[in-house]
Design a protein around this motif. Structure first.
Motif, PDB file in Angstrom:
ATOM      1  N   GLN A 188       0.843  -1.189   0.000  1.00 27.27           N
ATOM      2  CA  GLN A 188       0.000   0.000   0.000  1.00 27.27           C
ATOM      3  C   GLN A 188       0.876   1.236   0.000  1.00 27.27           C
ATOM      4  N   VAL A 189       0.651   2.120  -0.963  1.00 29.83           N
ATOM      5  CA  VAL A 189       1.446   3.339  -1.055  1.00 29.83           C
ATOM      6  C   VAL A 189       0.998   4.333   0.014  1.00 29.83           C
ATOM      7  N   LYS A 190       1.982   4.885   0.685  1.00 33.14           N
ATOM      8  CA  LYS A 190       1.693   5.897   1.697  1.00 33.14           C
ATOM      9  C   LYS A 190       2.657   7.055   1.508  1.00 33.14           C
ATOM     10  N   LEU A 191       2.115   8.257   1.440  1.00 38.58           N
ATOM     11  CA  LEU A 191       2.907   9.476   1.322  1.00 38.58           C
ATOM     12  C   LEU A 191       2.585  10.359   2.517  1.00 38.58           C
ATOM     13  N   VAL A 192       3.609  10.748   3.246  1.00 38.72           N
ATOM     14  CA  VAL A 192       3.398  11.542   4.457  1.00 38.72           C
ATOM     15  C   VAL A 192       4.237  12.804   4.366  1.00 38.72           C
ATOM     16  N   GLU A 193       3.550  13.943   4.303  1.00 42.21           N
ATOM     17  CA  GLU A 193       4.242  15.230   4.237  1.00 42.21           C
ATOM     18  C   GLU A 193       4.519  15.737   5.653  1.00 42.21           C
ATOM     19  N   SER A 194       5.549  16.548   5.764  1.00 43.13           N
ATOM     20  CA  SER A 194       5.868  17.189   7.039  1.00 43.13           C
ATOM     21  C   SER A 194       6.650  18.460   6.768  1.00 43.13           C
ATOM     22  N   GLY A 195       6.713  19.307   7.793  1.00 50.14           N
ATOM     23  CA  GLY A 195       7.546  20.496   7.703  1.00 50.14           C
ATOM     24  C   GLY A 195       6.801  21.787   7.420  1.00 50.14           C
ATOM     25  N   GLY A 196       5.501  21.711   7.196  1.00 44.26           N
ATOM     26  CA  GLY A 196       4.752  22.937   6.957  1.00 44.26           C
ATOM     27  C   GLY A 196       4.809  23.851   8.178  1.00 44.26           C
ATOM     28  N   ALA A 197       4.768  25.169   7.925  1.00 43.40           N
ATOM     29  CA  ALA A 197       4.880  26.126   9.025  1.00 43.40           C
ATOM     30  C   ALA A 197       4.398  27.493   8.560  1.00 43.40           C
ATOM     31  N   SER A 198       4.399  28.424   9.486  1.00 46.42           N
ATOM     32  CA  SER A 198       4.103  29.821   9.181  1.00 46.42           C
ATOM     33  C   SER A 198       5.426  30.570   9.118  1.00 46.42           C
ATOM     34  N   VAL A 199       5.635  31.311   8.036  1.00 49.37           N
ATOM     35  CA  VAL A 199       6.876  32.054   7.853  1.00 49.37           C
ATOM     36  C   VAL A 199       6.575  33.455   7.351  1.00 49.37           C
ATOM     37  N   GLN A 200       7.551  34.330   7.485  1.00 45.26           N
ATOM     38  CA  GLN A 200       7.434  35.683   6.975  1.00 45.26           C
ATOM     39  C   GLN A 200       7.770  35.699   5.476  1.00 45.26           C
ATOM     40  N   ALA A 201       7.179  36.643   4.769  1.00 43.13           N
ATOM     41  CA  ALA A 201       7.511  36.825   3.360  1.00 43.13           C
ATOM     42  C   ALA A 201       9.017  37.055   3.210  1.00 43.13           C
ATOM     43  N   GLY A 202       9.574  36.439   2.174  1.00 42.56           N
ATOM     44  CA  GLY A 202      11.008  36.522   1.958  1.00 42.56           C
ATOM     45  C   GLY A 202      11.795  35.406   2.621  1.00 42.56           C
ATOM     46  N   GLY A 203      11.130  34.656   3.485  1.00 43.82           N
ATOM     47  CA  GLY A 203      11.797  33.581   4.198  1.00 43.82           C
ATOM     48  C   GLY A 203      11.868  32.306   3.400  1.00 43.82           C
ATOM     49  N   SER A 204      12.415  31.276   4.041  1.00 45.21           N
ATOM     50  CA  SER A 204      12.600  29.972   3.401  1.00 45.21           C
ATOM     51  C   SER A 204      12.012  28.876   4.270  1.00 45.21           C
ATOM     52  N   LEU A 205      11.689  27.782   3.608  1.00 48.46           N
ATOM     53  CA  LEU A 205      11.132  26.628   4.308  1.00 48.46           C
ATOM     54  C   LEU A 205      11.391  25.396   3.462  1.00 48.46           C
ATOM     55  N   ARG A 206      11.651  24.270   4.136  1.00 49.87           N
ATOM     56  CA  ARG A 206      11.776  23.006   3.421  1.00 49.87           C
ATOM     57  C   ARG A 206      10.731  22.039   3.956  1.00 49.87           C
ATOM     58  N   ILE A 207       9.960  21.481   3.054  1.00 50.62           N
ATOM     59  CA  ILE A 207       8.987  20.467   3.438  1.00 50.62           C
ATOM     60  C   ILE A 207       9.417  19.117   2.859  1.00 50.62           C
ATOM     61  N   SER A 208       8.942  18.056   3.497  1.00 51.45           N
ATOM     62  CA  SER A 208       9.376  16.711   3.131  1.00 51.45           C
ATOM     63  C   SER A 208       8.186  15.808   2.876  1.00 51.45           C
ATOM     64  N   CYS A 209       8.441  14.759   2.099  1.00 48.00           N
ATOM     65  CA  CYS A 209       7.431  13.742   1.839  1.00 48.00           C
ATOM     66  C   CYS A 209       8.104  12.382   1.943  1.00 48.00           C
ATOM     67  N   ALA A 210       7.685  11.603   2.930  1.00 52.57           N
ATOM     68  CA  ALA A 210       8.217  10.254   3.094  1.00 52.57           C
ATOM     69  C   ALA A 210       7.313   9.267   2.386  1.00 52.57           C
ATOM     70  N   ALA A 211       7.896   8.504   1.471  1.00 53.48           N
ATOM     71  CA  ALA A 211       7.127   7.552   0.670  1.00 53.48           C
ATOM     72  C   ALA A 211       7.410   6.127   1.124  1.00 53.48           C
ATOM     73  N   SER A 212       6.353   5.351   1.221  1.00 52.13           N
ATOM     74  CA  SER A 212       6.517   3.936   1.544  1.00 52.13           C
ATOM     75  C   SER A 212       5.563   3.115   0.686  1.00 52.13           C
ATOM     76  N   GLY A 213       5.941   1.870   0.427  1.00 49.84           N
ATOM     77  CA  GLY A 213       5.093   0.988  -0.363  1.00 49.84           C
ATOM     78  C   GLY A 213       4.988   1.377  -1.823  1.00 49.84           C
ATOM     79  N   PHE A 214       5.875   2.242  -2.288  1.00 49.96           N
ATOM     80  CA  PHE A 214       5.803   2.734  -3.668  1.00 49.96           C
ATOM     81  C   PHE A 214       6.774   1.914  -4.499  1.00 49.96           C
ATOM     82  N   SER A 215       6.278   0.861  -5.102  1.00 49.20           N
ATOM     83  CA  SER A 215       7.153  -0.064  -5.802  1.00 49.20           C
ATOM     84  C   SER A 215       7.837   0.563  -7.011  1.00 49.20           C
ATOM     85  N   GLU A 216       7.176   1.550  -7.599  1.00 45.59           N
ATOM     86  CA  GLU A 216       7.786   2.202  -8.758  1.00 45.59           C
ATOM     87  C   GLU A 216       9.096   2.885  -8.378  1.00 45.59           C
TER      88      GLU A 216
END
Length: 127
Positions: free
Chosen positions: A1-29
């Motif tokens: 079973q494919v599962k995608l789990v995002e993380s890292g979302g947040a509130s930031v000021q304009a001009g700032g930076s952010l990195r979000i992630s997606c952990a994938a499991s069960g994705f045979s491709e």
């Protein structure tokens, strides 16, 4: 079973930076080496928008509103997809979704091509 789990979302000021992630499991491709995955976003009242997608051969396609500011990358050993977002603007505020497809031969920014979706992570950019 494919599962995608995002993380890292947040509130930031304009001009700032952010990195979000997606952990994938069960994705045979991912294991077989033929896939297309990417990031989409949806703001209230708007349709889901393709942000950037990446093909198994490393090819990438960016939406025009994020070109030059966002960068997609992946850690194949850990099955994690990243989205580095720089120079954030209030209009980048949205729920960001990770998506993957059973390989169709088309790696597109159109959401209709994708079979698997994460639950989303909220990114809010304030001015």
């Amino acid at each position: 079973q494919v599962k995608l789990v995002e993380s890292g979302g947040a509130s930031v000021q304009a001009g700032g930076s952010l990195r979000i992630s997606c952990a994938a499991s069960g994705f045979s491709e991912y294991i077989r080496g033929s896939y297309c995955m990417g990031w989409f976003r949806q703001a209230p009242g708007n349709e889901r928008e393709g942000v950037v997608v990446i093909q198994s051969d490393g090819g990438t396609w960016y939406g025009p509103s994020v070109t030059g500011r966002f960068t997609i990358s992946q850690d194949k050993a850990k099955n994690i997809l990243y989205l580095q977002m720089n120079s954030l603007k209030p209009e980048d505020t949205a729920v960001y979704y990770c998506a993957a497809q059973s390989w169709s031969g088309v790696c597109s920014l159109e959401s209709r091509w994708y079979d698997y979706w994460g639950q989303g992570t909220q990114v809010t950019v304030s001015s």
